[in-house]
Write a protein that holds these residues in place. Structure first.
Motif, mmCIF file in Angstrom:
data_model
loop_
_atom_site.group_PDB
_atom_site.id
_atom_site.type_symbol
_atom_site.label_atom_id
_atom_site.label_comp_id
_atom_site.label_asym_id
_atom_site.label_seq_id
_atom_site.Cartn_x
_atom_site.Cartn_y
_atom_site.Cartn_z
ATOM 1 N N PRO A 78 0.817 -1.211 0.000
ATOM 2 C CA PRO A 78 0.000 0.000 0.000
ATOM 3 C C PRO A 78 0.853 1.265 0.000
ATOM 4 O O PRO A 78 2.024 1.240 0.367
ATOM 5 C CB PRO A 78 -0.785 -0.112 1.305
ATOM 6 N N THR A 79 0.257 2.364 -0.397
ATOM 7 C CA THR A 79 0.929 3.653 -0.333
ATOM 8 C C THR A 79 1.044 4.081 1.124
ATOM 9 O O THR A 79 0.335 3.570 2.004
ATOM 10 C CB THR A 79 0.156 4.722 -1.105
ATOM 11 N N VAL A 80 1.911 5.035 1.378
ATOM 12 C CA VAL A 80 2.062 5.530 2.743
ATOM 13 C C VAL A 80 0.782 6.218 3.201
ATOM 14 O O VAL A 80 0.439 6.206 4.389
ATOM 15 C CB VAL A 80 3.282 6.478 2.861
ATOM 16 N N ASP A 81 0.009 6.808 2.275
ATOM 17 C CA ASP A 81 -1.285 7.398 2.616
ATOM 18 C C ASP A 81 -2.238 6.349 3.170
ATOM 19 O O ASP A 81 -2.881 6.554 4.202
ATOM 20 C CB ASP A 81 -1.918 8.042 1.384
ATOM 21 N N HIS A 163 10.373 4.501 4.151
ATOM 22 C CA HIS A 163 9.317 5.272 3.493
ATOM 23 C C HIS A 163 7.980 5.208 4.231
ATOM 24 O O HIS A 163 7.107 6.055 3.995
ATOM 25 C CB HIS A 163 9.127 4.787 2.051
ATOM 26 N N ILE A 164 7.797 4.233 5.119
ATOM 27 C CA ILE A 164 6.517 4.137 5.824
ATOM 28 C C ILE A 164 6.540 4.827 7.191
ATOM 29 O O ILE A 164 5.501 4.927 7.844
ATOM 30 C CB ILE A 164 6.048 2.672 5.981
ATOM 31 N N ILE A 165 7.699 5.316 7.608
ATOM 32 C CA ILE A 165 7.804 5.935 8.930
ATOM 33 C C ILE A 165 6.834 7.102 9.116
ATOM 34 O O ILE A 165 6.210 7.234 10.172
ATOM 35 C CB ILE A 165 9.254 6.389 9.222
ATOM 36 N N PRO A 166 6.651 7.987 8.106
ATOM 37 C CA PRO A 166 5.708 9.106 8.296
ATOM 38 C C PRO A 166 4.291 8.673 8.642
ATOM 39 O O PRO A 166 3.540 9.442 9.255
ATOM 40 C CB PRO A 166 5.756 9.834 6.943
ATOM 41 N N ALA A 167 3.901 7.448 8.282
ATOM 42 C CA ALA A 167 2.574 6.954 8.637
ATOM 43 C C ALA A 167 2.425 6.827 10.147
ATOM 44 O O ALA A 167 1.319 6.993 10.691
ATOM 45 C CB ALA A 167 2.308 5.598 7.970
ATOM 46 N N MET A 168 3.536 6.548 10.831
ATOM 47 C CA MET A 168 3.508 6.463 12.288
ATOM 48 C C MET A 168 3.679 7.846 12.906
ATOM 49 O O MET A 168 3.029 8.174 13.894
ATOM 50 C CB MET A 168 4.594 5.512 12.792
ATOM 51 N N CYS A 169 4.543 8.664 12.327
ATOM 52 C CA CYS A 169 4.780 10.013 12.861
ATOM 53 C C CYS A 169 3.487 10.826 12.902
ATOM 54 O O CYS A 169 3.273 11.621 13.830
ATOM 55 C CB CYS A 169 5.805 10.750 12.008
ATOM 56 N N GLU A 230 -5.182 15.444 3.812
ATOM 57 C CA GLU A 230 -6.516 14.954 4.117
ATOM 58 C C GLU A 230 -6.505 13.527 4.647
ATOM 59 O O GLU A 230 -7.432 13.098 5.330
ATOM 60 C CB GLU A 230 -7.433 15.041 2.890
ATOM 61 N N ASN A 231 -5.439 12.797 4.372
ATOM 62 C CA ASN A 231 -5.336 11.420 4.857
ATOM 63 C C ASN A 231 -4.720 11.339 6.247
ATOM 64 O O ASN A 231 -4.450 10.248 6.749
ATOM 65 C CB ASN A 231 -4.533 10.571 3.886
ATOM 66 N N CYS A 232 -4.476 12.499 6.856
ATOM 67 C CA CYS A 232 -3.931 12.522 8.222
ATOM 68 C C CYS A 232 -4.973 13.001 9.217
ATOM 69 O O CYS A 232 -4.657 13.271 10.372
ATOM 70 C CB CYS A 232 -2.720 13.465 8.275
ATOM 71 N N GLN A 233 -6.208 13.127 8.783
ATOM 72 C CA GLN A 233 -7.242 13.646 9.654
ATOM 73 C C GLN A 233 -7.715 12.579 10.629
ATOM 74 O O GLN A 233 -7.782 11.394 10.280
ATOM 75 C CB GLN A 233 -8.425 14.151 8.840
ATOM 76 N N PRO A 234 -8.072 12.976 11.873
ATOM 77 C CA PRO A 234 -8.534 12.025 12.861
ATOM 78 C C PRO A 234 -9.955 11.552 12.551
ATOM 79 O O PRO A 234 -10.643 12.147 11.752
ATOM 80 C CB PRO A 234 -8.493 12.823 14.158
#
Length: 234
Positions: A78-81, A163-169, A230-234
């Motif tokens: 999957p993408t990081v988004d 490359h997937i670290i920002p998904a956790m950050c 928009e993919n970082c919204q709670p």
């Protein structure tokens, strides 16, 4: 590495949420992917050296191992988004977890003292995947923690998964949004910064400018990490 009760409980607490949200990653057989991820996770945890008495944030490291294992178990990566959305959804899905984060007071005097002591302890950390940080700029219901090492960043990078670290950050902002504080950060180790400069400010004392700054920091960090805001919204 010994898991301990809290880390072992992760798979029990989150099992249903992970299975429910795996389709967000394009997974067609959730149970098969779950079994594969858990096997990779177990193998990784066994090979990791044990934490020493100065190493900190072991639970956070276990989450990096977990998310990395899930990503590696996806036939189509999957993408990081997608991964950021999946991680947010499954972490906050259990009602007990969402409630705990909503009540978590990161800026109480007791918590700030705890963070300061843990930061001092971390300066002697020796594990290859641990954290080192210092608490600075302490004020009334606010503080900044400056991280010079991040176990998540080091571990996932060692697995070829930087490359997937920002998904956790991105979750640091979400935890603030559902909790009692605003979260601000100008740079991260994962996106080329020299440190991770994490500032926590109580919502009850934050200015309108600081609230807006938190939102802008989230937008800027998403852009640096290859995420769409928009993919970082709670």
């Amino acid at each position: 590495m010994k898991e301990g009760f809290l880390i072992k409980a992760n798979w029990l607490v989150y099992r249903s949420a992970i299975l429910k949200h795996l389709p967000l990653l394009g997974v067609k057989d959730s149970k098969k992917t779950f079994r594969s991820a858990k096997a990779i996770y177990r193998s990784e945890m066994k090979r990791l050296p044990e934490y020493g008495k100065y190493d900190v944030l072991k639970l956070n490291l276990s989450h990096a191992v977990m998310l990395g294992a899930i990503y590696e178990s996806c036939e189509e990566k999957p993408t990081v988004d997608r991964l950021a959305r999946f991680y947010r959804e499954f972490v906050l899905s259990p009602g007990v977890v969402h409630y705990a984060f909503s009540k978590n007071n990161m800026v109480s005097n007791k918590r700030i003292l705890r963070e300061r002591r843990q930061g001092e302890k971390s300066q002697f950390a020796a594990h290859p995947y641990t954290w080192q940080y210092k608490v600075e700029q302490v004020g009334e219901r606010r503080f900044t923690a400056v991280f010079t090492r991040c176990g998540i960043c080091d571990y996932l990078s060692s697995r070829g998964l930087s490359h997937i670290i920002p998904a956790m950050c991105a979750m640091d902002y979400t935890f603030g949004e559902v909790g009692k504080h605003y979260f601000l950060r100008k740079q991260t180790l994962a996106t080329g910064g020299k440190v991770c400069d994490c500032t926590y400010i109580g919502k009850d004392i934050a200015s309108a400018e600081e609230a807006a700054e938190s939102l802008q920091d989230k937008y800027d960090e998403a852009s640096r990490g290859g995420l769409h805001f928009e993919n970082c919204q709670p």
